[in-house]
Design an enzyme around this catalytic site. Structure first.
Site, PDB file in Angstrom:
ATOM      1  CE  LYS A  36       2.022   2.331   4.855  1.00 35.30           C
ATOM      2  NZ  LYS A  36       1.674   1.560   3.622  1.00 35.30           N
ATOM      3  CB  THR A  46      -0.926   0.013   1.227  1.00 34.52           C
ATOM      4  OG1 THR A  46      -1.795  -1.123   1.159  1.00 34.52           O
ATOM      5  CG2 THR A  46      -1.769   1.277   1.258  1.00 34.52           C
ATOM      6  CE  LYS A 101      -5.503  -1.329   1.647  1.00 36.53           C
ATOM      7  NZ  LYS A 101      -4.224  -2.030   1.739  1.00 36.53           N
TER       8      LYS A 101
END
Length: 289
Positions: A239, A96, A171
């Site tokens: 994050k 990711t 995502k």
């Protein structure tokens, strides 16, 4: 196929195991060689000491590392995977990360005669262990078709979202939605407890209706018990939400709920909860109520 897997973290370790169990020839690399050795003791495969050595004879190279900088290091570094790979190698990145680094690596791959797809996953540690991840892909259909026998080893669904970079954008939407659902779930669970409802019965009832969600079904009862020792740590979510907010800023879009959820996670990290599951967001609600 000859497959390399670079990055044996919480997700990569079991994913690489599924590829090996499916009969592919697997070479693994991990920054900690002890973990690579342990993987080889549990699965059929070998390990390499650098990403370059791992990738040199492979048809498909899979990566699942930490962030943009880690990706640049394992792909473009002096011992990076792009150094020794053969022309025509297909690289699939499950990290990711940002859409920008995906496009950067795609361009670098094209210059070298390689193919590249960004393919972040959803489903958490349990999804990786059980081989039922959801994969969001940015790339070309021909590459997806070539990758499908490998993706099928650990995914229940893999969908082409558009050109390179779109996997990462998809995502980001996934993480935005999770943050919003957990925010509402935190309020709902505490409301139910205050009203004296049995949360287990409530979850078993609501999961079948319009309020049903993976988070409700898998985290509702554990949130009511203040149990937060599950797979996806809030330091990772922070994050990921940072990527969402940075991308939104580039698009001139405000994400007030995501901003608020991210701030709550930062406050919880400051309390030493960084390794707890994302459902610990309910503790941020407790401080506000």
């Amino acid at each position: 196929m000859k497959v390399s897997f670079i990055g044996l973290g919480t997700m990569g370790y079991p994913m690489a195991g599924h590829v090996s169990k499916a009969g592919h020839t697997v070479v693994v690399y991990n920054r900690s060689s002890e973990k690579a050795q342990k993987w080889c003791e549990e699965h059929t495969g070998t390990f390499a000491n650098t990403p370059a050595l791992a990738a040199q004879n492979s048809d498909v190279v899979l990566t699942c590392v930490g962030n943009d900088d880690d990706l640049r290091a394992v792909y473009l570094g002096l011992d990076g995977a792009f150094q020794n790979a053969k022309v025509g190698t297909l690289f699939i990145d499950h990290t990711t990360a940002s859409a920008e680094v995906a496009k950067e690596l795609h361009h670098a791959a094209q210059e070298r005669g390689f193919f590249f797809m960004d393919a972040p996953v959803s489903g958490g540690q349990a999804g990786a262990v059980n081989g039922v991840l959801t994969v969001m892909i940015g790339g070309e259909k021909n590459d997806v078709d070539k990758a499908q026998p490998v993706l099928d080893c650990y995914a229940k669904a893999s969908t082409l979202m558009g050109p390179v970079g779109n996997g990462q954008i998809a995502k980001m939407v996934n993480q935005i939605l999770i943050g919003g659902v957990l925010s509402g779930l935190s309020e709902g669970i505490r409301f139910a407890q205050k009203a004296g409802l049995d949360v287990a019965t409530l979850v078993d009832t609501l999961k079948h209706g319009a309020a049903g969600s993976w988070q409700l079904e898998n985290r509702g009862e554990t949130m009511s018990k203040d149990e937060f020792d599950f797979g996806f740590a809030i330091e990772w979510m922070h994050k990921d939400l940072g990527l969402c907010l940075a991308q939104a800023e580039k698009m001139g879009l405000a994400l007030p709920l995501t901003q608020a959820v991210d701030q709550d996670y930062q406050d919880l990290m400051a309390e030493g909860r960084g390794r707890q599951d994302t459902s610990v967001l309910v503790k941020a609600f407790d401080k506000k109520s």
